[in-house]
Design an enzyme around this catalytic site. Structure first.
Site: not given
Ligand code: GAR
Length: 205
Positions: A14-15, A95, A114, A148, A150
């Site tokens: 969580g940065t 994720m 991403h 899709g 990414d």
């Protein structure tokens, strides 16, 4: 104008979420243009949720394995997010691939970050894959999510050089430094200025 409502989804440290929290705290909700109203995750016991709790934010967890099917999980996640009435949903190290129901509700306002220069190296191992391929530059991409993996319209990208001595973790850390600044900048501009998605092109007004 009222600050836009953000729900942030996380799966790990969580940065990126923290960078958004810090920027909003430093700038002020009104000047930044957005506030985080809730943080969701697909697992518990992660630092991303602890950061949200320390910031006094409501959190929710929807685990895939607690549902009969992926579709049911997707619908439950969409429902949980919708209950906070967000203007934008931010996947910051989330994720999981969302499904039809989620995209039906939040398509066009669901932003992902991403750790590679899309369309190169999509998927769960963007950093590892760029390194294994021998790319000399990689980076990060902030984009809208489509159906899709990414593949959605790109909003902004940041470039990071690959060093000879890099391993996955060293390279990922340098990417994340660029990524956090990029995400804070992009989310703020989307919130303050508004935007249009024209085919593959994102125009921030
Ligand atoms: C970020 O580098 C993000 O791009 C990546 O996970 C990291 C989360 O870091 N996401 C993906 O790989 C999605 N395919 P954080 O939890 O410290 O924000």
């Amino acid at each position: 104008m009222a600050a836009k409502r953000l729900v942030v989804l996380v799966s790990g440290s969580g940065t990126n979420l923290q960078a958004l929290l810090d920027a909003i705290a430093a700038t002020g909700t009104e000047a930044y243009g957005a506030e985080i109203v809730a943080v969701g995750a697909d697992r518990d016991g992660i630092e991303g949720l602890a950061r949200a709790e320390r910031a006094g934010l409501p959190t929710f967890v929807r685990k895939v394995k607690e549902y009969e099917s992926r579709e049911e999980w997707d619908a439950a996640l969409a429902e949980a997010v919708a209950s906070y009435e967000p203007d934008l949903v931010v996947s910051a190290g989330f994720m999981k691939i969302v499904g039809k129901e989620f995209l039906g509700r939040f398509g066009g306002r669901f932003v992902n970050t991403h750790p590679a220069l899309l369309p190169s190296f999509p998927g769960a191992h963007g950093v590892r894959d760029a390194l294994a391929y021998g790319a000399r530059v990689t980076g990060c991409t902030v984009h809208f999510v489509d159906d899709g993996v990414d593949t959605g319209p790109i909003i902004a990208q940041g470039v990071v050089e690959v060093r000879d001595e890099d391993d996955e973790s060293a390279l990922h850390e340098r990417i994340k430094e660029v990524e956090r600044r990029l995400l804070v900048d992009v989310v703020g501009r989307l919130a303050r200025n508004g935007y249009r998605i024209e085919g593959r092109k994102v125009v921030i007004q």
